[in-house]
Scaffold this motif. Structure first.
Motif, PDB file in Angstrom:
ATOM      1  N   LEU A  26       0.832  -1.211   0.000  1.00 57.51           N
ATOM      2  CA  LEU A  26       0.000   0.000   0.000  1.00 57.51           C
ATOM      3  C   LEU A  26       0.868   1.264   0.000  1.00 57.51           C
ATOM      4  CD1 LEU A  26      -2.909   1.050   0.106  1.00 57.51           C
ATOM      5  CD2 LEU A  26      -2.713   1.046   2.584  1.00 57.51           C
ATOM      6  N   ILE A  27       1.934   1.265   0.773  1.00 56.51           N
ATOM      7  CA  ILE A  27       2.840   2.419   0.802  1.00 56.51           C
ATOM      8  C   ILE A  27       3.500   2.609  -0.557  1.00 56.51           C
ATOM      9  CG2 ILE A  27       5.034   3.243   1.751  1.00 56.51           C
ATOM     10  CD1 ILE A  27       4.114   2.077   4.440  1.00 56.51           C
ATOM     11  N   PHE A  28       3.929   1.517  -1.206  1.00 61.47           N
ATOM     12  CA  PHE A  28       4.544   1.630  -2.524  1.00 61.47           C
ATOM     13  C   PHE A  28       3.572   2.194  -3.557  1.00 61.47           C
ATOM     14  CE2 PHE A  28       5.651  -0.051  -6.715  1.00 61.47           C
ATOM     15  CZ  PHE A  28       6.911   0.505  -6.842  1.00 61.47           C
ATOM     16  N   VAL A  29       2.310   1.745  -3.520  1.00 61.62           N
ATOM     17  CA  VAL A  29       1.304   2.248  -4.466  1.00 61.62           C
ATOM     18  C   VAL A  29       1.065   3.742  -4.251  1.00 61.62           C
ATOM     19  CG1 VAL A  29      -1.147   2.104  -5.091  1.00 61.62           C
ATOM     20  CG2 VAL A  29       0.189   0.018  -4.809  1.00 61.62           C
ATOM     21  N   ILE A  30       0.984   4.165  -3.002  1.00 59.03           N
ATOM     22  CA  ILE A  30       0.774   5.587  -2.713  1.00 59.03           C
ATOM     23  C   ILE A  30       1.977   6.409  -3.178  1.00 59.03           C
ATOM     24  CG2 ILE A  30       0.583   7.268  -0.835  1.00 59.03           C
ATOM     25  CD1 ILE A  30      -1.146   5.170   0.642  1.00 59.03           C
ATOM     26  N   MET A  31       3.188   5.934  -2.931  1.00 60.33           N
ATOM     27  CA  MET A  31       4.392   6.639  -3.368  1.00 60.33           C
ATOM     28  C   MET A  31       4.457   6.733  -4.888  1.00 60.33           C
ATOM     29  SD  MET A  31       5.996   7.654  -0.716  1.00 60.33           S
ATOM     30  CE  MET A  31       7.722   7.858  -1.045  1.00 60.33           C
ATOM     31  N   TYR A  32       4.026   5.674  -5.571  1.00 58.28           N
ATOM     32  CA  TYR A  32       4.037   5.694  -7.033  1.00 58.28           C
ATOM     33  C   TYR A  32       3.145   6.803  -7.556  1.00 58.28           C
ATOM     34  CZ  TYR A  32       3.276   4.362 -11.865  1.00 58.28           C
ATOM     35  OH  TYR A  32       3.173   4.386 -13.230  1.00 58.28           O
ATOM     36  N   PHE A  33       1.916   6.898  -7.043  1.00 59.47           N
ATOM     37  CA  PHE A  33       0.977   7.892  -7.562  1.00 59.47           C
ATOM     38  C   PHE A  33       1.279   9.307  -7.092  1.00 59.47           C
ATOM     39  CE2 PHE A  33      -1.685   4.137  -8.411  1.00 59.47           C
ATOM     40  CZ  PHE A  33      -2.003   4.414  -9.726  1.00 59.47           C
ATOM     41  N   LEU A  34       1.947   9.471  -5.962  1.00 56.38           N
ATOM     42  CA  LEU A  34       2.236  10.817  -5.465  1.00 56.38           C
ATOM     43  C   LEU A  34       3.597  11.348  -5.908  1.00 56.38           C
ATOM     44  CD1 LEU A  34       0.849  10.699  -1.821  1.00 56.38           C
ATOM     45  CD2 LEU A  34      -0.186  11.730  -3.835  1.00 56.38           C
ATOM     46  N   LEU A  35       4.580  10.473  -6.135  1.00 55.85           N
ATOM     47  CA  LEU A  35       5.931  10.947  -6.446  1.00 55.85           C
ATOM     48  C   LEU A  35       6.447  10.497  -7.802  1.00 55.85           C
ATOM     49  CD1 LEU A  35       7.629  10.372  -2.988  1.00 55.85           C
ATOM     50  CD2 LEU A  35       6.850  12.511  -3.958  1.00 55.85           C
ATOM     51  N   ILE A  36       6.424   9.221  -8.067  1.00 51.88           N
ATOM     52  CA  ILE A  36       7.077   8.689  -9.264  1.00 51.88           C
ATOM     53  C   ILE A  36       6.324   9.062 -10.536  1.00 51.88           C
ATOM     54  CG2 ILE A  36       7.822   6.563 -10.421  1.00 51.88           C
ATOM     55  CD1 ILE A  36       8.150   5.368  -7.574  1.00 51.88           C
ATOM     56  N   ARG A  37       5.038   8.858 -10.569  1.00 48.87           N
ATOM     57  CA  ARG A  37       4.251   9.132 -11.783  1.00 48.87           C
ATOM     58  C   ARG A  37       4.277  10.604 -12.193  1.00 48.87           C
ATOM     59  NH1 ARG A  37      -1.872   8.913 -12.623  1.00 48.87           N
ATOM     60  NH2 ARG A  37      -2.067   8.496 -14.848  1.00 48.87           N
ATOM     61  N   PRO A  38       4.066  11.562 -11.274  1.00 52.69           N
ATOM     62  CA  PRO A  38       4.153  12.971 -11.692  1.00 52.69           C
ATOM     63  C   PRO A  38       5.538  13.363 -12.200  1.00 52.69           C
ATOM     64  CG  PRO A  38       3.015  12.808  -9.608  1.00 52.69           C
ATOM     65  CD  PRO A  38       3.566  11.453  -9.910  1.00 52.69           C
ATOM     66  N   GLN A  39       6.591  12.806 -11.607  1.00 54.29           N
ATOM     67  CA  GLN A  39       7.944  13.124 -12.063  1.00 54.29           C
ATOM     68  C   GLN A  39       8.174  12.593 -13.476  1.00 54.29           C
ATOM     69  OE1 GLN A  39      10.000  15.086 -10.527  1.00 54.29           O
ATOM     70  NE2 GLN A  39      11.590  14.912 -12.071  1.00 54.29           N
ATOM     71  N   GLN A  40       7.691  11.385 -13.773  1.00 49.81           N
ATOM     72  CA  GLN A  40       7.822  10.838 -15.119  1.00 49.81           C
ATOM     73  C   GLN A  40       7.053  11.678 -16.135  1.00 49.81           C
ATOM     74  OE1 GLN A  40       6.448   6.816 -14.624  1.00 49.81           O
ATOM     75  NE2 GLN A  40       8.492   6.043 -14.161  1.00 49.81           N
ATOM     76  N   LYS A  41       5.902  12.178 -15.734  1.00 54.04           N
ATOM     77  CA  LYS A  41       5.098  13.027 -16.619  1.00 54.04           C
ATOM     78  C   LYS A  41       5.828  14.341 -16.912  1.00 54.04           C
ATOM     79  CE  LYS A  41       0.424  14.824 -17.022  1.00 54.04           C
ATOM     80  NZ  LYS A  41      -0.883  14.981 -16.363  1.00 54.04           N
ATOM     81  N   LYS A  42       6.463  14.916 -15.892  1.00 55.65           N
ATOM     82  CA  LYS A  42       7.196  16.164 -16.067  1.00 55.65           C
ATOM     83  C   LYS A  42       8.402  15.971 -16.996  1.00 55.65           C
ATOM     84  CE  LYS A  42       7.801  19.206 -12.697  1.00 55.65           C
ATOM     85  NZ  LYS A  42       8.327  19.827 -11.448  1.00 55.65           N
ATOM     86  N   VAL A  43       9.100  14.861 -16.851  1.00 49.48           N
ATOM     87  CA  VAL A  43      10.250  14.564 -17.711  1.00 49.48           C
ATOM     88  C   VAL A  43       9.804  14.390 -19.153  1.00 49.48           C
ATOM     89  CG1 VAL A  43      12.002  12.803 -18.235  1.00 49.48           C
ATOM     90  CG2 VAL A  43      11.693  13.605 -15.889  1.00 49.48           C
ATOM     91  N   LYS A  44       8.670  13.734 -19.354  1.00 52.58           N
ATOM     92  CA  LYS A  44       8.140  13.530 -20.707  1.00 52.58           C
ATOM     93  C   LYS A  44       7.762  14.864 -21.348  1.00 52.58           C
ATOM     94  CE  LYS A  44       4.587  10.956 -23.183  1.00 52.58           C
ATOM     95  NZ  LYS A  44       3.437  10.064 -23.055  1.00 52.58           N
ATOM     96  N   GLN A  45       7.144  15.767 -20.590  1.00 52.06           N
ATOM     97  CA  GLN A  45       6.778  17.076 -21.116  1.00 52.06           C
ATOM     98  C   GLN A  45       8.015  17.892 -21.470  1.00 52.06           C
ATOM     99  OE1 GLN A  45       4.345  18.693 -18.001  1.00 52.06           O
ATOM    100  NE2 GLN A  45       2.458  17.849 -18.843  1.00 52.06           N
ATOM    101  N   HIS A  46       9.064  17.835 -20.643  1.00 54.02           N
ATOM    102  CA  HIS A  46      10.292  18.572 -20.929  1.00 54.02           C
ATOM    103  C   HIS A  46      10.957  18.034 -22.186  1.00 54.02           C
ATOM    104  CE1 HIS A  46      14.580  19.658 -20.495  1.00 54.02           C
ATOM    105  NE2 HIS A  46      14.054  20.815 -20.132  1.00 54.02           N
TER     106      HIS A  46
END
Length: 108
Positions: A26-46
Motif C-alpha cells: 500500500l505504501i509503494f502504491v501511494i508513493m508511485y501515484f504521489l511521487l514517481i508518476r508525476p515526475q515521469q510526466k514532467k520529464v516527458k513534457q520537458h
C-alpha cells in the motif's frame, strides 16, 4: 508461573504473511501515484518541449538567461541563442527550462 499459558502458546504464521506485506504494498502504491508518476510526466513534457524547439523561439535557460534561438544544431544537441544584439551563445538543448514565446509555423 511467570508466563501465562496464553502467551506461552506458539502461534501459527500461515495467515500472517499477506497481512504483514499489505501495508508495504500500500505504501509503494501511494508513493508511485504521489511521487514517481508525476515526475515521469514532467520529464516527458520537458523532452517533448526540447524536441519542438525551433528558430525564433524565445527561451529561458536553467541559468536564467533569456534569449531568442538563432540556430538549431540537431546533430550536436546545441542551440545558438541570441541574448543581445550581435551576441550569441551556444546552449545545450536540455538546459532550456521553458519557452516564453513560441513562433508560429510558417504558412505556405
Amino acid at each position: 508461573m511467570l508466563i501465562s499459558p496464553a502467551l506461552a502458546q506458539a502461534t501459527s504464521g500461515a495467515g500472517l504473511g499477506l497481512q504483514n506485506l499489505l501495508p508495504l504494498i500500500l505504501i509503494f502504491v501511494i508513493m508511485y501515484f504521489l511521487l514517481i508518476r508525476p515526475q515521469q510526466k514532467k520529464v516527458k513534457q520537458h523532452r517533448q518541449m526540447v524536441e519542438e524547439l525551433k528558430r525564433g523561439d524565445t527561451v529561458v535557460t536553467q541559468g536564467g538567461i533569456i534569449g531568442r534561438i538563432v540556430k538549431v544544431k540537431d546533430e550536436e544537441n546545441q542551440l545558438d541563442v541570441e541574448i543581445a544584439p550581435d551576441t550569441t551563445i551556444k546552449v545545450v538543448k536540455n538546459t532550456i527550462s521553458q519557452v516564453v514565446n513560441k513562433t508560429d509555423k510558417a504558412s505556405d
